[in-house]
Design an enzyme around this catalytic site. Structure first.
Site, PDB file in Angstrom:
ATOM      1  N   ASN A 159      66.278  87.016   0.699  1.00  0.00           N
ATOM      2  CA  ASN A 159      65.349  86.428   1.953  1.00  0.00           C
ATOM      3  C   ASN A 159      64.710  87.627   3.059  1.00  0.00           C
ATOM      4  O   ASN A 159      63.478  87.621   2.692  1.00  0.00           O
ATOM      5  CB  ASN A 159      66.477  84.888   2.266  1.00  0.00           C
ATOM      6  CG  ASN A 159      66.656  85.239   2.602  1.00  0.00           C
ATOM      7  OD1 ASN A 159      67.663  86.206   2.788  1.00  0.00           O
ATOM      8  ND2 ASN A 159      67.928  84.361   3.714  1.00  0.00           N
ATOM      9  N   GLY A 235      74.839  85.017   1.906  1.00  0.00           N
ATOM     10  CA  GLY A 235      74.385  84.386   0.831  1.00  0.00           C
ATOM     11  C   GLY A 235      74.991  83.202   0.405  1.00  0.00           C
ATOM     12  O   GLY A 235      75.189  82.554   1.651  1.00  0.00           O
ATOM     13  N   GLU A 257      78.862  85.169   5.373  1.00  0.00           N
ATOM     14  CA  GLU A 257      77.620  85.107   6.717  1.00  0.00           C
ATOM     15  C   GLU A 257      76.531  83.781   5.291  1.00  0.00           C
ATOM     16  O   GLU A 257      76.353  84.582   4.688  1.00  0.00           O
ATOM     17  CB  GLU A 257      76.387  86.106   6.880  1.00  0.00           C
ATOM     18  CG  GLU A 257      75.995  85.182   8.139  1.00  0.00           C
ATOM     19  CD  GLU A 257      74.646  84.653   7.646  1.00  0.00           C
ATOM     20  OE1 GLU A 257      74.652  83.954   7.908  1.00  0.00           O
ATOM     21  OE2 GLU A 257      73.670  85.755   8.062  1.00  0.00           O
ATOM     22  N   GLY A 259      75.198  79.422   3.749  1.00  0.00           N
ATOM     23  CA  GLY A 259      74.485  78.963   4.220  1.00  0.00           C
ATOM     24  C   GLY A 259      74.436  77.327   5.428  1.00  0.00           C
ATOM     25  O   GLY A 259      75.291  78.039   5.920  1.00  0.00           O
ATOM     26  N   CYS A 291      68.900  81.053   6.025  1.00  0.00           N
ATOM     27  CA  CYS A 291      69.726  80.573   6.263  1.00  0.00           C
ATOM     28  C   CYS A 291      69.957  80.150   7.227  1.00  0.00           C
ATOM     29  O   CYS A 291      70.616  78.248   7.515  1.00  0.00           O
ATOM     30  CB  CYS A 291      71.410  81.282   6.186  1.00  0.00           C
ATOM     31  SG  CYS A 291      71.220  83.213   7.135  1.00  0.00           S
TER      32      CYS A 291
END
Length: 490
Positions: A159, A235, A257, A259, A291
């Protein structure tokens, strides 16, 4: 913008069918890079298999001591040169983020800018104090110093492909580690090969960085490899659980790290127009594929209906289209699977009683900016991370209700409160379970010098970025020094 024959940093003759191990070499197999806005193939990248992961991890372990032993100015110099290379090729990098990731040009330019800032900040790490002197007995010097971990494995997402890779790669290298980066294959050029080329042209010693696009099996191999001391993973929570489990089994340090289902609380004393503007940014930035996106908007009932009306009008005014062809507010979602998941959640929310104030449809991978109102806590849209351009508006009555609703989630990444009464907002904020909190701002914030991390299903309580980088990418060593060895009684 024609990338097919783009000379310079990312000339396709360099990386077609290749991966990076300190030099460009053929991958175990090749796969296409697909432009989500058009479905066209932008090129073909080399992919790593399990044996490639193993050989790269071993080579990185051999290269790491030499890199760590360089004078701190030499390591800092590599980072500074990488900054200059990125600045020189700024437009080319932006173009690839737009085409490969479906980013708007503004988002891609911001991502490239903050990536350069990460490199600048990392360049200052080698010259900082690496420890402290501890009290001890007379005649004995007692030190606690920070030492590199060895090889750091970085698994990065699609992203914000360049930034979310570089925010781990740059500080890890700066502090004397070698790095094996496995970018998401969907954005392997902007999230992997840009990183490789920046450091290659900056003169990083061969073997200190490997960039290996790969599938889930390659990621699992990286997590299990005995030459890798740490995994930094960004992710989904589902994948992060597997990475954390595997890392723990192999006694590796791990930074996760993951959602989020991030709440923005809009109190009844808020400026309504500012609250709508903040909500739109936090919800629709990069089509909601962030996120830290504003996953639900908790709005006090006295202003709820007016807020929904204004937000729906704002969403309906946003342009959607191919960001490589014009100035649009939203581009495409990354693939059909993600689009179908967004559509499913919207449909399920309707069946549970939510109302679509605007949007809800899609064409190809272009999903309309959508506003769901009358959402209740039993709706899938309330609890599930959507990762799409959907504003989920939930009414509440009292401050206590807002706190309870915001904390009603397994996630704990980012939250925001919009209010004209800062004291009221601060009192509420003290009771929110979240890794990041923004008073009078939306939930998507990052400045490269701040620690980023979540709690609960949003991460394992670790942070990277800013002051947290020393903690994450090094380990303490206690060392004592005496003029001669003591005489012990036995």
């Amino acid at each position: 913008m024609n990338l097919t024959h783009s000379p310079g940093l990312l000339d396709k003759n360099i990386w077609t069918g290749q991966l990076f191990t300190g030099r460009w070499q053929a991958g175990s197999f090749a796969t296409g890079v697909i432009e989500p806005a058009t479905g066209r193939e932008l090129g073909r990248i080399g992919m790593a298999d399990i044996s490639t992961i193993a050989s790269s991890a071993e080579a990185a372990a051999k290269a790491q001591p030499g890199w760590a032993s360089l004078h701190y100015e030499e390591r800092a110099g590599v980072l500074r040169r990488a900054v200059r290379v990125a600045e020189t090729h700024f437009d080319e990098i932006v173009g690839w983020i737009v085409r490969e990731g479906g980013s708007t040009r503004a988002k891609a330019a911001f991502e490239t800018t903050i990536t350069i800032k990460v490199l600048q900040e990392a360049a200052g790490l080698p010259s900082r104090s690496a420890g402290e002197v501890l009290p001890s007995v007379p005649g004995r010097l007692s030190l606690a110093r920070r030492r590199p971990l060895g090889v750091v494995g970085v698994i990065s997402p699609f992203n914000f492909p360049l930034y979310l890779a570089m925010r781990a790669v740059a500080p890890a290298l700066a502090l004397g580690n070698a790095v094996v980066l496995k970018p998401d294959p969907r954005t392997a050029v902007s999230g992997g090969f840009v990183v490789a080329r920046l450091f290659e042209l900056a003169g990083l010693p061969a073997g200190a960085l490997h960039v290996l696009p790969g599938d889930g099996a390659a990621g699992a191999a990286l997590t299990a490899d005995p030459n890798v001391a740490m995994i930094q993973f960004t992710g989904s929570t589902a994948a992060g659980r597997k990475v954390g489990e595997a890392a723990g089994r192999h006694l590796k340090k791990v930074s996760l790290e993951l959602g989020g289902k991030n709440s923005l609380i809009v109190l009844d004393d808020a400026d309504l127009d500012l609250a709508v503007a903040n909500t739109a940014w936090g919800t629709f930035l990069h089509q909601g594929q962030v996120c830290m996106a504003t996953g639900r908007v908790l709005v006090q009932r006295a202003i709820h209906d007016r807020f929904v009306g204004k937000l729906a009008a704002k969403a309906a005014s946003l342009t959607v289209g191919d960001p490589a062809e014009g100035d649009v507010a939203l581009g495409p979602l990354i693939n059909e699977s993600q689009r179908d998941n967004v559509a499913r959640i919207v449909s399920d929310a309707q069946r549970s009683g939510a109302r679509i104030a605007t949007g809800g449809g899609y064409r190809d991978l272009f999903f309309e900016p959508t506003v769901l109102s009358d959402v209740t806590p039993d709706s899938p849209a309330f609890s599930e991370e959507i990762f799409g351009p959907v504003a989920v508006v939930v009414p509440f009555d009292t401050d206590e209700d807002a706190i309870a609703l915001a904390n009603r989630t397994e996630y704990g990444l980012s939250m925001g409160i919009v209010s004209s009464n800062v004291g009221r907002a601060l009192r509420m904020g003290e009771r929110l379970r979240t890794g990041m909190l923004h008073i009078n701002d939306q939930t998507v914030n990052d400045e490269a010098i701040n620690p980023v991390g979540g709690v609960g299903a949003s991460g394992n309580g670790t942070s990277i970025g800013g002051a947290a980088n020393w903690e994450e990418f090094t380990q303490w060593q206690w060392m004592t020094i005496q003029g001669e060895a003591p005489q012990y009684p036995i």
